[in-house]
Design an enzyme around this catalytic site. Sequence first.
Site, PDB file in Angstrom:
ATOM      1  N   ASP A 100       3.535  -3.155  -2.578  1.00 59.52           N
ATOM      2  CA  ASP A 100       2.859  -1.874  -2.812  1.00 59.52           C
ATOM      3  C   ASP A 100       1.487  -2.033  -3.458  1.00 59.52           C
ATOM      4  OD1 ASP A 100       5.301  -0.699  -1.960  1.00 59.52           O
ATOM      5  OD2 ASP A 100       6.091  -0.925  -3.977  1.00 59.52           O
ATOM      6  N   GLU A 101       0.808  -3.132  -3.159  1.00 59.77           N
ATOM      7  CA  GLU A 101      -0.508  -3.376  -3.770  1.00 59.77           C
ATOM      8  C   GLU A 101      -1.624  -2.617  -3.057  1.00 59.77           C
ATOM      9  OE1 GLU A 101       1.391  -5.809  -2.540  1.00 59.77           O
ATOM     10  OE2 GLU A 101       1.942  -7.203  -4.141  1.00 59.77           O
ATOM     11  N   LYS A 153      -1.915  -3.032   0.542  1.00 59.89           N
ATOM     12  CA  LYS A 153      -2.288  -3.931   1.662  1.00 59.89           C
ATOM     13  C   LYS A 153      -2.691  -3.127   2.893  1.00 59.89           C
ATOM     14  CE  LYS A 153       1.737  -5.965   1.396  1.00 59.89           C
ATOM     15  NZ  LYS A 153       2.266  -5.404   0.142  1.00 59.89           N
ATOM     16  N   ASN A 212      11.996  -2.400   5.518  1.00 65.23           N
ATOM     17  CA  ASN A 212      11.987  -2.223   4.055  1.00 65.23           C
ATOM     18  C   ASN A 212      10.564  -1.940   3.575  1.00 65.23           C
ATOM     19  OD1 ASN A 212      11.290  -4.827   4.822  1.00 65.23           O
ATOM     20  ND2 ASN A 212      12.286  -5.846   3.112  1.00 65.23           N
ATOM     21  N   GLY A 228       6.643  -0.305   3.974  1.00 59.28           N
ATOM     22  CA  GLY A 228       6.170   0.999   4.429  1.00 59.28           C
ATOM     23  C   GLY A 228       4.725   1.173   4.068  1.00 59.28           C
ATOM     24  N   HIS A 229       3.956   1.704   4.984  1.00 59.55           N
ATOM     25  CA  HIS A 229       2.603   2.068   4.609  1.00 59.55           C
ATOM     26  C   HIS A 229       2.242   3.402   5.245  1.00 59.55           C
ATOM     27  CE1 HIS A 229       2.455  -1.056   7.766  1.00 59.55           C
ATOM     28  NE2 HIS A 229       1.780  -0.123   8.409  1.00 59.55           N
ATOM     29  N   THR A 230       1.444   4.135   4.505  1.00 57.65           N
ATOM     30  CA  THR A 230       1.043   5.452   4.972  1.00 57.65           C
ATOM     31  C   THR A 230      -0.304   5.313   5.663  1.00 57.65           C
ATOM     32  OG1 THR A 230       2.127   6.270   3.018  1.00 57.65           O
ATOM     33  CG2 THR A 230       0.766   7.838   4.202  1.00 57.65           C
ATOM     34  N   THR A 273      16.393  -1.815  -0.491  1.00 55.85           N
ATOM     35  CA  THR A 273      16.008  -0.586   0.207  1.00 55.85           C
ATOM     36  C   THR A 273      17.138  -0.101   1.120  1.00 55.85           C
ATOM     37  OG1 THR A 273      15.042  -1.880   1.987  1.00 55.85           O
ATOM     38  CG2 THR A 273      13.559  -1.240   0.206  1.00 55.85           C
ATOM     39  N   GLN A 317       5.730  -6.591   1.547  1.00 52.02           N
ATOM     40  CA  GLN A 317       6.185  -6.904   0.182  1.00 52.02           C
ATOM     41  C   GLN A 317       5.100  -7.716  -0.565  1.00 52.02           C
ATOM     42  OE1 GLN A 317       8.901  -7.719   2.755  1.00 52.02           O
ATOM     43  NE2 GLN A 317       9.179  -5.524   2.630  1.00 52.02           N
ATOM     44  N   THR A 367       9.064   3.896   1.316  1.00 52.10           N
ATOM     45  CA  THR A 367      10.299   3.780   2.097  1.00 52.10           C
ATOM     46  C   THR A 367      11.448   4.567   1.478  1.00 52.10           C
ATOM     47  OG1 THR A 367       9.601   1.629   2.881  1.00 52.10           O
ATOM     48  CG2 THR A 367      11.933   2.103   3.071  1.00 52.10           C
ATOM     49  N   LYS A 402      -6.912   0.395  -6.564  1.00 51.12           N
ATOM     50  CA  LYS A 402      -6.551   1.437  -7.525  1.00 51.12           C
ATOM     51  C   LYS A 402      -7.220   1.299  -8.897  1.00 51.12           C
ATOM     52  CE  LYS A 402      -2.467   3.554  -5.784  1.00 51.12           C
ATOM     53  NZ  LYS A 402      -1.105   3.961  -6.008  1.00 51.12           N
ATOM     54  N   GLY A 421     -10.062   4.558  -4.389  1.00 51.93           N
ATOM     55  CA  GLY A 421      -9.473   5.776  -3.819  1.00 51.93           C
ATOM     56  C   GLY A 421      -8.947   5.449  -2.433  1.00 51.93           C
TER      57      GLY A 421
HETATM   58  P1  IMP Z   1      15.336  -5.512   0.368  1.00 51.52           P
HETATM   59  O1  IMP Z   1      14.074  -6.116   0.868  1.00 51.52           O
HETATM   60  O2  IMP Z   1      15.619  -4.152   0.916  1.00 51.52           O
HETATM   61  O3  IMP Z   1      16.518  -6.435   0.498  1.00 51.52           O
HETATM   62  O4  IMP Z   1      15.150  -5.276  -1.230  1.00 51.52           O
HETATM   63  C1  IMP Z   1      15.032  -6.364  -2.139  1.00 51.52           C
HETATM   64  C2  IMP Z   1      14.026  -6.038  -3.235  1.00 51.52           C
HETATM   65  O5  IMP Z   1      12.718  -5.973  -2.673  1.00 51.52           O
HETATM   66  C3  IMP Z   1      14.251  -4.690  -3.921  1.00 51.52           C
HETATM   67  O6  IMP Z   1      13.887  -4.809  -5.284  1.00 51.52           O
HETATM   68  C4  IMP Z   1      13.287  -3.765  -3.204  1.00 51.52           C
HETATM   69  O7  IMP Z   1      12.910  -2.668  -4.003  1.00 51.52           O
HETATM   70  C5  IMP Z   1      12.122  -4.714  -2.984  1.00 51.52           C
HETATM   71  N1  IMP Z   1      11.286  -4.327  -1.828  1.00 51.52           N
HETATM   72  C6  IMP Z   1      11.561  -4.485  -0.516  1.00 51.52           C
HETATM   73  N2  IMP Z   1      10.549  -4.037   0.253  1.00 51.52           N
HETATM   74  C7  IMP Z   1       9.594  -3.610  -0.591  1.00 51.52           C
HETATM   75  C8  IMP Z   1       8.282  -3.065  -0.397  1.00 51.52           C
HETATM   76  O8  IMP Z   1       7.764  -2.916   0.716  1.00 51.52           O
HETATM   77  N3  IMP Z   1       7.595  -2.754  -1.533  1.00 51.52           N
HETATM   78  C9  IMP Z   1       8.106  -2.955  -2.778  1.00 51.52           C
HETATM   79  N4  IMP Z   1       9.319  -3.467  -3.008  1.00 51.52           N
HETATM   80  C10 IMP Z   1      10.060  -3.792  -1.920  1.00 51.52           C
END
Ligand code: IMP
Length: 424
Positions: free
Chosen positions: A13-14, A16, A38, A40-42, A128, A223, A299, A330, A414
């Site tokens: 969630d930096e 990217k 898992n 997600g980007h808007t 997730t 991630q 997500t 940010k 922004g």
């Molecule tokens: P999983 O990837 O769903 O197995 O989740 C494992 C860990 O990675 C959990 O702490 C999730 O919250 C975190 N995680 C997975 N995908 C993201 C993402 O895109 N952004 C932030 N954290 C993530």
Amino acid sequence: MPATILVGAQWGDEGKGKATDLLADEMDYVVRYQGGNNAGHTVLAGDQLLKLHLVPSGILYPHIVSVIGDGVVVDPAVLLEEMDELESRGIDVSSLLISGNAHLVMPYHLELDRVTERHLGRQQLGTTKRGIGPAYADKAARIGLRVQDLVDEKIFRQKLDVVLKEKNLVLSKVYNRLPLEGETIVERYMDHGRRLAPHIADTSAVLSRALREGKRVLLEGAQGTMLDLDHGTYPFVTSSNPVAGGALTGSGLGPREVDRVIGVTKAYVTRVGAGPFPSEERGEIGETLVRRGNEFGTTTGRRRRCGWFDAVLLRYAARINGFTELFLTKLDVLSGFSPIKVCVAYQVDGERVEDVPFHQSAFHRAQPVYEEAEGWREEIDGCTSFGDLPPAARSYVDRISDLGGVPVRSVSIGPSRAQTLSAP
Ligand code: IMP
């Protein structure tokens, strides 16, 4: 023409998505190399905001070929839903390529992600619940089904028969759940296969050829470094390799084909899910960061944990990934904080340490050692050049470059494209 890798330097969630969006103009291919839905980007599609989880954001640009690489795990129903959604907004998805080697997220993976998390009780990871961990586990155990199996019903059935027997035993006998019906899965996945078939390709060969022809390729991580299966805060990690090394295995390119590794880092730190986070702020400061930064997951909608910038993590991420530059996001969220704290080292059992402790118990006990930076009062989201920023904001950016040992090249203030400043 060498490729560029874009990696998150923190716990995901930096921002990217924004960095990818800005680089898109100069790219011909944008490749996702790990993770699944898992992430997600808007993105802004037409005049509407759209949430994408699997399709690379490059899809919004007609000149870009978007690629889902070998290292990704694909839930085909989710992918098709995103493709349909994009098409309904007039975005052409016909050039999307999906590696035949990518693994499939199956219905039992979703079920197992839910029940195993529940089973862990207080040790929950906070996944997730998209079936990511179980899908990668089957890949490593060599019982996974792959995207290419979608177009070979005989093989698909054979593999599913074997694996479903075991999964149904586990679901019913260990977790007291109803077993899943094989024929329903076959029908559904063959249907997905018919629709996805034109997109399935040998993407490693496609990318290698593209680079030879002088095309520009961006390998986009999901991630972040601290969620990496090998180098993150195990076991509170995802089940794939977001780090730069993962970009190679996840796309099928060799190390000599990359010459630029961009680390994306927020001006503070966030994390969702469980696990250590030394500079976390649980009180008023954390609340303000959540509010000003709108820190809720794309997500799962979960509130993100927030804290001060952690230079120990940045140095670690720079080492693991070999960053050549940083994209700082940010910075505008920090307006109004005074002073601004920066974690420059940890205190572990009375000793100051400059690096991420290699033992997880020590990392859990790590206390932040802060340096205080001067804050600035004014909102900065309207600045149009780096020189426009208040002196304290410029010093903060310079300090991050110094502490991380990598130059900050871009600063985001922004969500819009225009709110990006080039650092000198
Ligand atoms: P999983 O990837 O769903 O197995 O989740 C494992 C860990 O990675 C959990 O702490 C999730 O919250 C975190 N995680 C997975 N995908 C993201 C993402 O895109 N952004 C932030 N954290 C993530």
